[in-house]
Design a protein around this motif. Structure first.
Motif, PDB file in Angstrom:
ATOM      1  N   ARG A  45       0.837  -1.212   0.000  1.00 60.30           N
ATOM      2  CA  ARG A  45       0.000   0.000   0.000  1.00 60.30           C
ATOM      3  C   ARG A  45       0.866   1.254   0.000  1.00 60.30           C
ATOM      4  O   ARG A  45       0.545   2.242  -0.668  1.00 60.30           O
ATOM      5  CB  ARG A  45      -0.938  -0.005   1.199  1.00 60.30           C
ATOM      6  CG  ARG A  45      -2.085  -0.956   1.031  1.00 60.30           C
ATOM      7  CD  ARG A  45      -3.113  -0.811   2.132  1.00 60.30           C
ATOM      8  NE  ARG A  45      -4.204  -1.750   1.889  1.00 60.30           N
ATOM      9  CZ  ARG A  45      -4.835  -2.414   2.823  1.00 60.30           C
ATOM     10  NH1 ARG A  45      -4.512  -2.252   4.086  1.00 60.30           N
ATOM     11  NH2 ARG A  45      -5.805  -3.246   2.524  1.00 60.30           N
ATOM     12  N   VAL A  48       2.118   1.717  -3.490  1.00 60.97           N
ATOM     13  CA  VAL A  48       1.069   2.252  -4.357  1.00 60.97           C
ATOM     14  C   VAL A  48       0.907   3.746  -4.098  1.00 60.97           C
ATOM     15  O   VAL A  48       0.757   4.540  -5.042  1.00 60.97           O
ATOM     16  CB  VAL A  48      -0.264   1.499  -4.133  1.00 60.97           C
ATOM     17  CG1 VAL A  48      -1.429   2.229  -4.776  1.00 60.97           C
ATOM     18  CG2 VAL A  48      -0.162   0.087  -4.681  1.00 60.97           C
ATOM     19  N   ALA A  49       0.959   4.145  -2.837  1.00 62.24           N
ATOM     20  CA  ALA A  49       0.832   5.568  -2.505  1.00 62.24           C
ATOM     21  C   ALA A  49       1.992   6.359  -3.113  1.00 62.24           C
ATOM     22  O   ALA A  49       1.803   7.484  -3.592  1.00 62.24           O
ATOM     23  CB  ALA A  49       0.787   5.756  -0.992  1.00 62.24           C
ATOM     24  N   GLN A  50       3.199   5.789  -3.116  1.00 60.74           N
ATOM     25  CA  GLN A  50       4.331   6.472  -3.734  1.00 60.74           C
ATOM     26  C   GLN A  50       4.112   6.652  -5.223  1.00 60.74           C
ATOM     27  O   GLN A  50       4.414   7.710  -5.788  1.00 60.74           O
ATOM     28  CB  GLN A  50       5.618   5.676  -3.520  1.00 60.74           C
ATOM     29  CG  GLN A  50       6.191   5.785  -2.144  1.00 60.74           C
ATOM     30  CD  GLN A  50       7.474   4.977  -2.016  1.00 60.74           C
ATOM     31  OE1 GLN A  50       7.715   4.054  -2.786  1.00 60.74           O
ATOM     32  NE2 GLN A  50       8.286   5.325  -1.028  1.00 60.74           N
ATOM     33  N   TRP A  51       3.581   5.623  -5.885  1.00 64.71           N
ATOM     34  CA  TRP A  51       3.384   5.701  -7.331  1.00 64.71           C
ATOM     35  C   TRP A  51       2.258   6.655  -7.711  1.00 64.71           C
ATOM     36  O   TRP A  51       2.132   7.042  -8.873  1.00 64.71           O
ATOM     37  CB  TRP A  51       3.140   4.323  -7.927  1.00 64.71           C
ATOM     38  CG  TRP A  51       4.409   3.550  -8.060  1.00 64.71           C
ATOM     39  CD1 TRP A  51       4.847   2.553  -7.250  1.00 64.71           C
ATOM     40  CD2 TRP A  51       5.425   3.727  -9.051  1.00 64.71           C
ATOM     41  NE1 TRP A  51       6.076   2.093  -7.667  1.00 64.71           N
ATOM     42  CE2 TRP A  51       6.456   2.798  -8.766  1.00 64.71           C
ATOM     43  CE3 TRP A  51       5.575   4.581 -10.133  1.00 64.71           C
ATOM     44  CZ2 TRP A  51       7.608   2.710  -9.549  1.00 64.71           C
ATOM     45  CZ3 TRP A  51       6.719   4.485 -10.901  1.00 64.71           C
ATOM     46  CH2 TRP A  51       7.722   3.560 -10.605  1.00 64.71           C
ATOM     47  N   GLU A  52       1.435   7.045  -6.767  1.00 64.51           N
ATOM     48  CA  GLU A  52       0.394   8.027  -7.047  1.00 64.51           C
ATOM     49  C   GLU A  52       0.945   9.453  -7.010  1.00 64.51           C
ATOM     50  O   GLU A  52       0.286  10.383  -7.464  1.00 64.51           O
ATOM     51  CB  GLU A  52      -0.764   7.866  -6.064  1.00 64.51           C
ATOM     52  CG  GLU A  52      -1.542   6.581  -6.287  1.00 64.51           C
ATOM     53  CD  GLU A  52      -2.616   6.336  -5.247  1.00 64.51           C
ATOM     54  OE1 GLU A  52      -2.718   7.124  -4.279  1.00 64.51           O
ATOM     55  OE2 GLU A  52      -3.344   5.345  -5.398  1.00 64.51           O
ATOM     56  N   ASP A  53       2.138   9.634  -6.487  1.00 63.94           N
ATOM     57  CA  ASP A  53       2.785  10.939  -6.427  1.00 63.94           C
ATOM     58  C   ASP A  53       3.490  11.214  -7.762  1.00 63.94           C
ATOM     59  O   ASP A  53       4.375  10.464  -8.155  1.00 63.94           O
ATOM     60  CB  ASP A  53       3.797  10.952  -5.281  1.00 63.94           C
ATOM     61  CG  ASP A  53       4.480  12.292  -5.125  1.00 63.94           C
ATOM     62  OD1 ASP A  53       3.968  13.291  -5.671  1.00 63.94           O
ATOM     63  OD2 ASP A  53       5.525  12.332  -4.438  1.00 63.94           O
TER      64      ASP A  53
END
Length: 147
Positions: A45, A48-53
């Motif tokens: 998770r 995934v949060a990093q890849w949303e940046d």
């Protein structure tokens, strides 16, 4: 009579207690697996949060795919062998770890050679399959003798 009653009671209770202990052990193992998997899910998770940046995505694209922003000029340094020069000491250590020990490389070579097929090995004359005639010359001499 009392001893017989105690023996019968023990005979009835021992398998029950044994299965109870085994089930508790299995439950404990499964709880450990669940905790480990929950930690893995949390790590995923976070990824995934990093890849949303968008800045993280841009940084990874620049690093992995050598992308550049419009107007930028990228330079790649190479050494005399023409290979890319690692940018950090960590990358140099990673490359050294990939190479491994000499005996590992030797063993991989031996294993690879055992997977060769006859088509992979060139003949001593350097000819290819197209250069070799379709019929064997020894077969033609036998036919001449028969006629």
């Amino acid at each position: 009579m009392l001893v017989a009653l105690v023996v019968v009671a023990l005979a009835a209770l021992v398998p029950t207690v044994n299965s109870y202990v085994a089930q508790r052990q299995k439950l404990s193992d499964l709880q450990g697996q669940v905790a480990q998997q929950e930690a893995e899910v949390e790590d995923l998770r976070e990824q995934v949060a990093q890849w949303e940046d968008p800045t993280y995505v841009a940084a990874r694209a620049r690093e992995r795919l050598l992308f550049a922003m419009p107007g930028e000029t990228q330079y790649r340094l190479t050494d005399t062998s023409g290979q890319d020069v690692p940018l950090t000491e960590a990358q140099q250590a990673e490359e050294a770890a990939k190479e491994g020990e000499w005996y590992s490389t030797l063993w991989e070579s031996v294993e690879g050679s055992s997977r060769l097929t006859p088509e992979d090995i060139p003949d001593e004359t350097g000819s290819t399959d197209e250069d070799v005639p379709a019929e064997d010359p020894a077969d033609t001499t036998d036919q001449d003798d028969d006629q």
